[in-house]
Design a protein around this motif. Structure first.
Motif, PDB file in Angstrom:
ATOM      1  N   ASP A  29       0.863  -1.172   0.000  1.00  0.00           N
ATOM      2  CA  ASP A  29       0.000   0.000   0.000  1.00  0.00           C
ATOM      3  C   ASP A  29       0.907   1.233   0.000  1.00  0.00           C
ATOM      4  OD1 ASP A  29       1.001   0.134   2.584  1.00  0.00           O
ATOM      5  OD2 ASP A  29      -0.908  -0.408   3.531  1.00  0.00           O
ATOM      6  N   PRO A  30       0.364   2.422  -0.198  1.00  0.00           N
ATOM      7  CA  PRO A  30       1.225   3.612  -0.260  1.00  0.00           C
ATOM      8  C   PRO A  30       2.132   3.801   0.950  1.00  0.00           C
ATOM      9  CG  PRO A  30      -0.918   4.117  -1.179  1.00  0.00           C
ATOM     10  CD  PRO A  30      -1.026   2.727  -0.604  1.00  0.00           C
ATOM     11  N   PRO A  31       1.660   3.597   2.204  1.00  0.00           N
ATOM     12  CA  PRO A  31       2.599   3.751   3.331  1.00  0.00           C
ATOM     13  C   PRO A  31       3.733   2.732   3.302  1.00  0.00           C
ATOM     14  CG  PRO A  31       0.322   3.901   4.094  1.00  0.00           C
ATOM     15  CD  PRO A  31       0.263   3.425   2.678  1.00  0.00           C
ATOM     16  N   GLY A  32       3.421   1.491   2.924  1.00  0.00           N
ATOM     17  CA  GLY A  32       4.471   0.479   2.863  1.00  0.00           C
ATOM     18  C   GLY A  32       5.502   0.792   1.807  1.00  0.00           C
ATOM     19  N   LEU A  33       5.041   1.212   0.639  1.00  0.00           N
ATOM     20  CA  LEU A  33       5.970   1.549  -0.419  1.00  0.00           C
ATOM     21  C   LEU A  33       6.786   2.785  -0.048  1.00  0.00           C
ATOM     22  CD1 LEU A  33       7.138   1.047  -3.180  1.00  0.00           C
ATOM     23  CD2 LEU A  33       5.172   2.224  -4.186  1.00  0.00           C
ATOM     24  N   ALA A  34       6.156   3.746   0.613  1.00  0.00           N
ATOM     25  CA  ALA A  34       6.885   4.940   1.040  1.00  0.00           C
ATOM     26  C   ALA A  34       8.001   4.574   2.012  1.00  0.00           C
ATOM     27  CB  ALA A  34       5.918   5.936   1.680  1.00  0.00           C
ATOM     28  N   ALA A  35       7.756   3.597   2.891  1.00  0.00           N
ATOM     29  CA  ALA A  35       8.780   3.179   3.840  1.00  0.00           C
ATOM     30  C   ALA A  35       9.952   2.518   3.118  1.00  0.00           C
ATOM     31  CB  ALA A  35       8.181   2.213   4.858  1.00  0.00           C
ATOM     32  N   ILE A  36       9.658   1.736   2.082  1.00  0.00           N
ATOM     33  CA  ILE A  36      10.718   1.092   1.309  1.00  0.00           C
ATOM     34  C   ILE A  36      11.523   2.119   0.530  1.00  0.00           C
ATOM     35  CG2 ILE A  36      11.120  -0.444  -0.661  1.00  0.00           C
ATOM     36  CD1 ILE A  36       8.812  -2.179   0.437  1.00  0.00           C
ATOM     37  N   VAL A  37      10.842   3.058  -0.107  1.00  0.00           N
ATOM     38  CA  VAL A  37      11.534   4.123  -0.842  1.00  0.00           C
ATOM     39  C   VAL A  37      12.438   4.910   0.099  1.00  0.00           C
ATOM     40  CG1 VAL A  37      11.193   6.281  -2.098  1.00  0.00           C
ATOM     41  CG2 VAL A  37       9.801   4.282  -2.664  1.00  0.00           C
ATOM     42  N   ALA A  38      11.934   5.206   1.303  1.00  0.00           N
ATOM     43  CA  ALA A  38      12.733   5.968   2.266  1.00  0.00           C
ATOM     44  C   ALA A  38      13.972   5.192   2.696  1.00  0.00           C
ATOM     45  CB  ALA A  38      11.873   6.322   3.478  1.00  0.00           C
ATOM     46  N   ALA A  39      13.847   3.871   2.858  1.00  0.00           N
ATOM     47  CA  ALA A  39      14.998   3.058   3.262  1.00  0.00           C
ATOM     48  C   ALA A  39      16.103   3.129   2.215  1.00  0.00           C
ATOM     49  CB  ALA A  39      14.567   1.611   3.488  1.00  0.00           C
ATOM     50  N   TYR A  40      15.726   3.096   0.955  1.00  0.00           N
ATOM     51  CA  TYR A  40      16.737   3.213  -0.100  1.00  0.00           C
ATOM     52  C   TYR A  40      17.288   4.633  -0.193  1.00  0.00           C
ATOM     53  CZ  TYR A  40      15.902  -1.526  -1.588  1.00  0.00           C
ATOM     54  OH  TYR A  40      15.826  -2.891  -1.619  1.00  0.00           O
ATOM     55  N   ARG A  41      16.434   5.617  -0.032  1.00  0.00           N
ATOM     56  CA  ARG A  41      16.907   7.001  -0.053  1.00  0.00           C
ATOM     57  C   ARG A  41      17.915   7.240   1.053  1.00  0.00           C
ATOM     58  NH1 ARG A  41      12.315   9.539   0.937  1.00  0.00           N
ATOM     59  NH2 ARG A  41      12.780   9.648   3.163  1.00  0.00           N
ATOM     60  N   ASP A  42      17.639   6.739   2.241  1.00  0.00           N
ATOM     61  CA  ASP A  42      18.552   6.923   3.367  1.00  0.00           C
ATOM     62  C   ASP A  42      19.893   6.231   3.130  1.00  0.00           C
ATOM     63  OD1 ASP A  42      16.544   8.347   4.564  1.00  0.00           O
ATOM     64  OD2 ASP A  42      15.934   6.741   5.938  1.00  0.00           O
ATOM     65  N   ALA A  43      19.881   5.157   2.313  1.00  0.00           N
ATOM     66  CA  ALA A  43      21.122   4.444   2.000  1.00  0.00           C
ATOM     67  C   ALA A  43      21.830   5.025   0.781  1.00  0.00           C
ATOM     68  CB  ALA A  43      20.820   2.970   1.759  1.00  0.00           C
ATOM     69  N   GLY A  44      21.256   6.075   0.190  1.00  0.00           N
ATOM     70  CA  GLY A  44      21.850   6.678  -0.998  1.00  0.00           C
ATOM     71  C   GLY A  44      21.717   5.820  -2.229  1.00  0.00           C
ATOM     72  N   LEU A  45      20.640   5.009  -2.292  1.00  0.00           N
ATOM     73  CA  LEU A  45      20.433   4.089  -3.403  1.00  0.00           C
ATOM     74  C   LEU A  45      19.085   4.340  -4.052  1.00  0.00           C
ATOM     75  CD1 LEU A  45      21.568   0.793  -1.605  1.00  0.00           C
ATOM     76  CD2 LEU A  45      22.861   2.044  -3.353  1.00  0.00           C
ATOM     77  N   PRO A  46      18.944   3.999  -5.330  1.00  0.00           N
ATOM     78  CA  PRO A  46      17.623   4.085  -5.957  1.00  0.00           C
ATOM     79  C   PRO A  46      16.711   3.013  -5.385  1.00  0.00           C
ATOM     80  CG  PRO A  46      19.168   3.020  -7.441  1.00  0.00           C
ATOM     81  CD  PRO A  46      19.981   3.521  -6.275  1.00  0.00           C
ATOM     82  N   ALA A  47      15.442   3.334  -5.275  1.00  0.00           N
ATOM     83  CA  ALA A  47      14.468   2.344  -4.796  1.00  0.00           C
ATOM     84  C   ALA A  47      14.143   1.390  -5.945  1.00  0.00           C
ATOM     85  CB  ALA A  47      13.211   3.034  -4.301  1.00  0.00           C
ATOM     86  N   ILE A  48      14.377   0.102  -5.735  1.00  0.00           N
ATOM     87  CA  ILE A  48      14.084  -0.925  -6.735  1.00  0.00           C
ATOM     88  C   ILE A  48      13.211  -1.983  -6.079  1.00  0.00           C
ATOM     89  CG2 ILE A  48      15.039  -2.610  -8.353  1.00  0.00           C
ATOM     90  CD1 ILE A  48      17.645  -1.069  -8.332  1.00  0.00           C
ATOM     91  N   VAL A  49      12.118  -2.320  -6.715  1.00  0.00           N
ATOM     92  CA  VAL A  49      11.210  -3.352  -6.222  1.00  0.00           C
ATOM     93  C   VAL A  49      11.278  -4.536  -7.184  1.00  0.00           C
ATOM     94  CG1 VAL A  49       8.800  -3.936  -5.731  1.00  0.00           C
ATOM     95  CG2 VAL A  49       9.685  -1.677  -5.120  1.00  0.00           C
ATOM     96  N   ARG A  50      11.550  -5.705  -6.644  1.00  0.00           N
ATOM     97  CA  ARG A  50      11.634  -6.940  -7.445  1.00  0.00           C
ATOM     98  C   ARG A  50      10.284  -7.638  -7.395  1.00  0.00           C
ATOM     99  NH1 ARG A  50      12.841 -12.042  -5.895  1.00  0.00           N
ATOM    100  NH2 ARG A  50      13.635 -13.481  -7.492  1.00  0.00           N
ATOM    101  N   LEU A  51       9.780  -8.015  -8.560  1.00  0.00           N
ATOM    102  CA  LEU A  51       8.415  -8.529  -8.657  1.00  0.00           C
ATOM    103  C   LEU A  51       8.410  -9.927  -9.265  1.00  0.00           C
ATOM    104  CD1 LEU A  51       6.762  -5.279 -10.036  1.00  0.00           C
ATOM    105  CD2 LEU A  51       6.570  -6.176  -7.696  1.00  0.00           C
ATOM    106  N   PRO A  52       8.464 -10.974  -8.440  1.00  0.00           N
ATOM    107  CA  PRO A  52       8.290 -12.325  -8.975  1.00  0.00           C
ATOM    108  C   PRO A  52       6.831 -12.575  -9.335  1.00  0.00           C
ATOM    109  CG  PRO A  52       8.510 -12.402  -6.591  1.00  0.00           C
ATOM    110  CD  PRO A  52       8.709 -10.964  -6.986  1.00  0.00           C
ATOM    111  N   THR A  53       6.615 -13.441 -10.279  1.00  0.00           N
ATOM    112  CA  THR A  53       5.250 -13.768 -10.690  1.00  0.00           C
ATOM    113  C   THR A  53       4.534 -14.637  -9.654  1.00  0.00           C
ATOM    114  OG1 THR A  53       6.155 -15.603 -12.010  1.00  0.00           O
ATOM    115  CG2 THR A  53       5.708 -13.526 -13.149  1.00  0.00           C
TER     116      THR A  53
END
Length: 253
Positions: free
Chosen positions: A55-79
């Motif tokens: 959901d938007p809050p969960g994705l925002a938390a993941i994006v923030a974790a990558y931002r804080d690490a100085g990395l682009p946010a990448i989401v891996r999507l298995p089928t």
């Protein structure tokens, strides 16, 4: 015997153990891996269960974790999950990239490797200096960073074996396998471009399959880019004809 879905999730966990990230946190049911370097698998967020969503809050938390690490946010999507397409679109993640597939060896399907009298196939319990030098060189040939295929090995805790094919004392192909939960994952297969088409990579994979089977592996699997036609053809010839699942990535710069 596992059903298909259970086997796929066991393979997912074994793949993560075979290619460990520097740091992994669990956020909203996703494993958020951060390592630096150029390898997406250990710099992306992957779902941990069939019911994982974002959901938007969960994705925002993941994006923030990558931002804080100085990395682009990448989401891996298995089928293996229903993709959270709406949330990813709304968050501005780009279109899917890096389409890959996961293949398993059909038991008893691997043909006997051809005799190669001029080639020495070695299996070692740790990467030798020659293995490391070859893997470093071949990473650069493939356009990756010199340490991209070596740095995760320092974190590898699963039993592993490292295969090399040498001709006249020069290492021309390498691969390794790591065993977790009875599943051996083949990783880091590479051949010197001038020596491709001679069965060297296939001989390394076959030797690793034999060693892992002796060590108790009941399944052998690997992951490969879907646009790598040569590798796909090689693995199918070797008996990796059971397609388990695909995956791709979405990235936010």
């Amino acid at each position: 015997m596992d059903n298909h879905a259970t086997l796929c999730w066991r393979v997912e966990r074994a793949c993560a153990a075979a290619w460990p990230a520097r740091t992994t946190d669990v956020l909203h049911g996703w494993a958020v891996a951060r390592s630096g370097g150029g390898t997406r698998r250990i710099n992306s967020a992957s779902p941990l269960s069939p019911g994982a969503t974002l959901d938007p809050p969960g994705l925002a938390a993941i994006v923030a974790a990558y931002r804080d690490a100085g990395l682009p946010a990448i989401v891996r999507l298995p089928t293996l999950i229903d993709p959270p397409t709406r949330a990813l679109d709304d968050a501005g993640l780009a279109a899917a990239e890096g389409a890959s597939t996961t293949l398993a060896l059909v038991p008893g399907a691997m043909p006997a490797p051809p005799a190669m009298p001029a080639t020495r196939i070695a299996i070692d319990p740790a990467p030798t200096p020659a293995w490391r030098a070859a893997r470093r060189r071949l990473s650069l040939v493939a356009g990756a960073g010199a340490e991209d295929h070596l740095e995760p090995l320092a974190r590898l805790r699963a039993p592993a074996w490292f295969a090399s094919a040498a001709i006249d004392g020069a290492t021309r192909a390498v691969a390794f396998a790591a065993l977790t939960d009875g599943i051996a994952i083949i990783e880091a297969v590479a051949t010197d471009p001038d020596w491709r088409g001679r069965g060297l990579a296939g001989a390394c994979v076959a030797a690793l399959v034999d060693r892992a089977t002796v060590a108790g592996a009941v399944r052998i699997a690997l992951q490969v880019a879907r646009d790598n036609a040569a590798a796909l053809a090689l693995y199918r010839r070797l008996g990796f004809t059971c397609q388990l699942y695909d995956y791709s990535y979405r990235r936010r710069g």
